[in-house]
Write a protein that holds these residues in place. Structure first.
Motif, PDB file in Angstrom:
ATOM      1  N   GLU A   8       0.996  -1.144   0.009  1.00 56.67           N
ATOM      2  CA  GLU A   8       0.177  -0.398   0.225  1.00 56.67           C
ATOM      3  C   GLU A   8       0.350   1.242   0.051  1.00 56.67           C
ATOM      4  OE1 GLU A   8      -4.010  -0.635   2.460  1.00 56.67           O
ATOM      5  OE2 GLU A   8      -2.421  -1.483   3.775  1.00 56.67           O
ATOM      6  N   THR A   9       0.742   2.154  -0.670  1.00 59.54           N
ATOM      7  CA  THR A   9       0.781   3.344  -1.071  1.00 59.54           C
ATOM      8  C   THR A   9      -0.065   4.578  -0.357  1.00 59.54           C
ATOM      9  OG1 THR A   9       2.659   2.600  -2.548  1.00 59.54           O
ATOM     10  CG2 THR A   9       2.968   5.362  -2.065  1.00 59.54           C
ATOM     11  N   PHE A  10       0.579   5.548   1.008  1.00 60.51           N
ATOM     12  CA  PHE A  10      -0.249   7.072   1.061  1.00 60.51           C
ATOM     13  C   PHE A  10       0.778   7.665   0.898  1.00 60.51           C
ATOM     14  CE2 PHE A  10      -1.467   2.954   4.018  1.00 60.51           C
ATOM     15  CZ  PHE A  10      -2.479   3.297   3.946  1.00 60.51           C
ATOM     16  N   ARG A  52       3.944  -1.099   4.092  1.00 58.13           N
ATOM     17  CA  ARG A  52       3.459   0.318   3.743  1.00 58.13           C
ATOM     18  C   ARG A  52       4.154   1.674   3.025  1.00 58.13           C
ATOM     19  NH1 ARG A  52      -1.828   1.133   7.616  1.00 58.13           N
ATOM     20  NH2 ARG A  52      -3.278  -0.495   6.669  1.00 58.13           N
TER      21      ARG A  52
END
Length: 65
Positions: A8-10, A52
């Motif tokens: 996941e990338t934020f 992440r």
């Protein structure tokens, strides 16, 4: 050989982030809360528990997809 993409990338507005592995899962299924600080010259940091990736908005790692 290139590394696989992170799970996941934020994109975040600050250099400091908190990760506990929750989100789509309940906090009980996550991992211990960790406080991460990214190097401004790099522009991202990855959680050692869940992989992440947190990217600084407007930083060197913030590239359009």
């Amino acid at each position: 050989m290139t590394a696989p993409p992170p799970p996941e990338t934020f994109k975040v507005p600050t250099l400091q982030v908190i990760c506990d592995g929750s989100g789509a899962v309940s906090p009980e299924l996550g991992h211990p809360r960790v406080y991460l600080r990214m190097d401004p010259a790099v522009g991202f940091v990855e959680c050692g528990y869940c992989d992440r990736r947190f990217i600084l908005k407007g930083g060197p790692a913030d590239t359009p997809k």
